[in-house]
Every structure is written in C-alpha cells, then in structure tokens.
Write an enzyme that holds these catalytic residues in place. Structure first.
Site, short mmCIF file in Angstrom:
data_model
loop_
_atom_site.label_atom_id
_atom_site.label_comp_id
_atom_site.label_asym_id
_atom_site.label_seq_id
_atom_site.Cartn_x
_atom_site.Cartn_y
_atom_site.Cartn_z
N LYS A 173 0.91 -1.14 -0.07
CA LYS A 173 -0.14 0.05 -0.08
C LYS A 173 1.14 1.25 -0.04
O LYS A 173 1.75 1.45 0.87
CB LYS A 173 -0.87 0.02 1.15
N GLY A 226 6.76 5.85 7.97
CA GLY A 226 5.94 6.73 8.01
C GLY A 226 6.14 7.65 9.50
O GLY A 226 7.35 7.54 10.01
N GLY A 227 5.21 8.27 9.97
CA GLY A 227 5.33 9.36 10.95
C GLY A 227 5.36 8.33 12.35
O GLY A 227 4.79 7.19 12.45
N GLU A 248 10.03 2.30 10.36
CA GLU A 248 11.12 3.43 10.21
C GLU A 248 10.55 4.59 10.16
O GLU A 248 9.64 4.91 9.24
CB GLU A 248 11.62 3.21 8.61
N CYS A 282 13.39 11.94 6.17
CA CYS A 282 13.42 11.62 7.67
C CYS A 282 14.65 11.89 8.05
O CYS A 282 15.20 12.07 9.34
CB CYS A 282 13.37 9.83 7.88
N GLU A 381 9.71 16.71 15.18
CA GLU A 381 9.90 16.76 13.87
C GLU A 381 9.08 17.45 12.92
O GLU A 381 7.60 17.46 13.17
CB GLU A 381 9.72 15.23 13.33
#
Ligand code: UN1
Length: 494
Positions: A173, A226-227, A248, A282, A381
């Site tokens: 996805k 992702g976040g 990650e 990132c 972030e």
C-alpha cells in the site's frame, strides 16, 4: 487523466461501486491520476492472492528470483526519466532529486538481485562428534509493505526488492499522495516477470487498507515507514497478532559545525541537508548546532546564500527547492512556523510564498529560527523547510544537545580534527553518522535505520535488509547413527 485500478493476482481490477481518490500536483494543484479507495474486502482478496502465490515463489530458486529483480532494475533504468518526472509531479521534489529517487530504486534492486546468489546462512560447530550444524534462511510468507510519500519509488523498492528476493509474497500500500508512483513501481515488476499474485497492490487510506493489512492473520510481517504516531499505532495493532513489525519513523537530525570546520563545505551541506526535498526527509538536517566561535559568521553566510536560493517549479533544473508535498503538509509546516515565532527568533523566511505561479502551489520559504535547546521546534519533527539553529560553547555541549531528542536517525559533524571526528562517531546517538557531509544521502549498500523513537531497531537496505524478511532455521544433522544427547553426552572438562 489516468485511472488506475488495484493490482491483485496479476490483474488490474476495479471493484464494482469503487470509490475513487486523486493525487494532486503540489506545484499546480492539478489532479495527476485517479485511484481506487480500497476496502477491507479488497485487502482480503489481495492477501488471499499473495498467500496462494507463496509456495511457488518460495520454491523458485533464489538466483532465479534475482534474475527477475535484475530485469526490474533494467526496466526501471529504461523508464528513469519518465518515472523521475512522475515523482516530481506527484510529490514536488526538484527533478534532480526525483531522478535520484528512481536511481536509489535501481541501485537497491540491483543490489538485492545479487543477494539471490548469497542469502547466506552459517555453518556452526557442534558440541558432539559426527554432527553437523547450520542455519538456513526461509521466507516469512505474506508481508505487508506500507510506504510514505517522500521517497515514493525508493522506499517501496527497499521493501519490495528485499521481500521478493527472500521469497516472500507481498501486499503493498503506497501513501495516498503518491499512489501513481506506487502503481508504476508495481508495473515495473510486472514487466520484469514477477508471477501473478506475488506482488499485490491496494490503494486507499491507512485507516482502512493499512489497518486491514496489519490485522490479517495471514500477514506475518509488516514493514512500515511513516510518522511516529501512525507507526506506534501500527506497532500496537501488529502486536495483537504477534507479528514482526518493522518501523522506520521520524528524525530530528543534528548537524554540528565545530569552530575548526570548513565553513564553505558546511554551508553547502546545510543547504542540501535542510532544504533538499523541502526538508521532507526522515534524514533531513533539521537542527544545526553551531560552535559559538563561528555562530555569527556561519549564520550570516547561510542567510546570504538563501537570498540566492531559487524556490519554484521543481521541473526546472535551476530550482533549488520546490513546494511541500500537499495541502496537509503546508498547513502543518505553517503551524510549526507559528509555534517558532512564539518561542524562538525568526532569522529567515517564515512565510508562505505568494504571487504569480506560487499561488497555485504549496510553497513555503526556506525558514530559519535561532532557538534554545528544548523549544518545541528544536525537538519535534517538522518535516518541512524549517531549520533550528542552536549555539553551543563546546564539543561536549554540542553532543549533549544533539543527543537530547526522542529520535536517533541521522547525524553529522563538520570538523577538521580527526580525533574529534572519531569521538563523534562514537558519541552521537543515531543509526547514521556523517563526517563532513550533511545528514542526508545514504547509499543503499549500507544499513539504513535508527535508534530511540526512530524505529524498533531493525535496519533496511544493506546486506542486513534480508533479516527483516527471513526466518532463520537452525538445522542439526547427526551422522553418528546413534542417539547423541546434547548437554548430556557432550564431552566436558572434569
Ligand atoms: C527518508 O528520508 O525517508 O539518505 C529516506 C537519504 C535517502 C533516503 C531518505 N537516501 O536521505
């Protein structure tokens, strides 16, 4: 406008009464392509197809799987220009970086193709005579790959190529914002000869499609980039099914400039590290930690350079920075700029760019805040072109500030002192440390990942990429023709 379906069992399919969504060019707000908003039923069919295809793919010799990957790398090379443009059109990074995204895909697929002739296990001595011990790697089965929009071809390929070479089958996805890049990655593998059902593709939201993938008992491993909040949720959901969940997540990557640094070199590094990909990596340099002796000079040089840093159309090769990736991104980054205005000193930029072509897209000025360690913008972030600058009196304080955040992905130090460089490699709490280079730009043949809230400890890329996608089986072969009992019959010193 191009209309994509789902890709399940080797066929493009559009479920009856499917709802659709579109991706948007962040430079112009024009629609790029249209996709199916997948449902839990679609995920069910995709997982079933992956499960069905698994035995034959598992039993395909790994070097043969490698050949197919090599064909995928060649296909990607053939289409590099077109795919690089698609990355830039759908996501907004400048064209050199769009092409770089595709090149990173090619590099990693080639690297994993070679792994088809390695996939090493170990031979290990036995404590008993006439007994042989070894380990072999076996695929996990069906794996779920859920990927972000910032590296819309490279990150899917980090996961897909590694999972495939190990003999897994996949449900993939992509981020909704870059579903077109995801769809074209799947087409590349299809053209390379990946058998039907081995790589399945479902577009849609994380809340529906992603959650259904993670919940499905036939999925044994989830690989998510992702976040941090979404990652935590995926981890908790995966834990219910006792799955291996590879995460990650974010970064708040520091770049230290010591008093003996080559300032011009550091300047080039900061511009690329902080404002490349509009800060949406990132690994982006989001904090620069300046020794007080060079603080004023460096900041002056940096703002001078930004006066001539071209922001605009990312397809124009002269542009240094394009738009941020979406309306959501723009909102979030502008909110952080408001936070920074309250708790820090705005030194440069700080506005949405307006007028002419800027009005059509999501453009934000490169922004610099002089701030104190501990302020929100120095710790959270932001994922945008917003750089925090911190002043420190010593190496020790630079390292303390660098490490005192919840993330630990990338880090960097600029110094000409070789001893200090090696100390920093030891001292910086991060999965990646650069010396005299910015925090971005990792190469695929090295492991990629971080510590603390950046993930759960696993690494992608490099030869260790196969760890995520294989189970280790320990094998004991006794050729003594009698029952030998480990720990009991073992000769030991009296
Ligand atoms: C990411 O930001 O999620 O090292 C990946 C880099 C790239 C990969 C970044 N090779 O900046």
């Amino acid at each position: 406008m191009q209309q994509y379906g789902l890709f399940i069992g080797g066929k493009s399919t559009v479920p009856p009464r499917a709802k659709r969504f579109e991706t948007v060019n962040p430079t112009t707000r024009e629609s790029v392509a249209s996709f199916v908003a997948g449902t839990t039923d679609d995920v069910d069919r995709a997982v079933a197809s992956a499960a069905k295809a698994f035995p034959a793919w598992r039993d395909t010799p790994a070097p043969r799987r490698g050949e197919i990957l090599l064909a995928a790398a060649q296909e990607m090379k053939r289409r590099k220009d077109e795919l690089g443009r698609l990355v830039t059109t759908e996501m907004g990074k400048v064209i050199s970086e769009g092409l770089g995204d595709v090149q990173e895909s090619i590099d990693f697929i080639e690297y994993m193709a070679g792994e088809g002739r390695r996939l090493f296990g170990e031979t290990v001595p036995s404590e008993l005579r006439s007994k042989f011990c070894l380990t072999v790697r076996q695929p996990k089965g069906v794996v779920a790959c859920i990927t972000p929009w910032n590296f819309p071809t490279a990150i899917p390929n980090w996961k897909i190529a590694a999972a495939l070479i190990c003999g897994n089958t996949i449900v993939f996805k992509p981020a909704t914002a870059t579903a077109g890049c995801g769809a074209e990655v799947v087409r590349v593998y299809e053209a390379a000869g990946v058998p039907p059902g081995v790589l399945n593709f479902v577009t849609g939201s994380g809340g529906v499609v992603g959650n259904a993938m993670v919940a499905d008992p036939r999925v044994r491993t989830v690989s998510f980039t992702g976040g941090v909040e979404a990652g935590r949720d995926v981890y908790v959901r995966g834990a219910q099914g006792l799955k291996m969940v590879h995460l990650e997540l974010g970064g708040k990557n520091p770049l230290i400039v010591m008093e003996d640094a080559d300032l011009k070199l550091a300047l080039d590094g900061v511009l690329f590290g902080a404002f490349g990909t509009a800060g949406q990596r990132c690994t982006a340099t989001s904090r620069i930690i300046l020794h007080e002796e060079v603080y004023d000079e460096f900041l002056g040089l940096l703002t001078d350079r930004l006066d001539h840093f071209p922001v605009g159309d990312p397809l124009d090769p002269k542009t240094g920075m394009g738009p941020v990736a979406s309306a959501d991104q723009e909102r979030k980054v502008l909110e952080y700029i408001q936070v920074g205005r309250k708790d820090s000193k705005l030194r440069y930029g700080g506005h949405k760019l307006q007028g002419g072509a800027f009005d059509r897209g999501f453009f934000i000025e490169p922004t610099i805040f002089e701030t104190q360690h501990g302020s929100r913008i120095s710790k959270e972030e932001i994922f945008g072109p917003v750089l925090s600058v911190l002043r420190v009196p010593s190496y020790e304080e630079a390292v303390r500030v660098a490490n005192d955040v919840e993330y630990g992905l990338s880090s960097s130090i600029y110094t000409r002192d070789v001893n200090r460089a090696f100390r920093a490699i030891h001292d910086l709490e991060a999965g990646i440390t650069y010396v005299n280079a910015p925090t971005i730009g990792a190469e695929v043949q090295l492991p990629f990942g971080g510590i603390k809230n950046t993930g759960t400890g696993g690494r992608e890329a490099g030869s260790v990429a196969v760890e995520e996608f294989t189970e280790i089986k320990s094998v004991f072969i006794d050729f003594s023709s009698r029952l030998q009992k480990a720990q009991i019959d073992t000769p030991t010193m009296k």
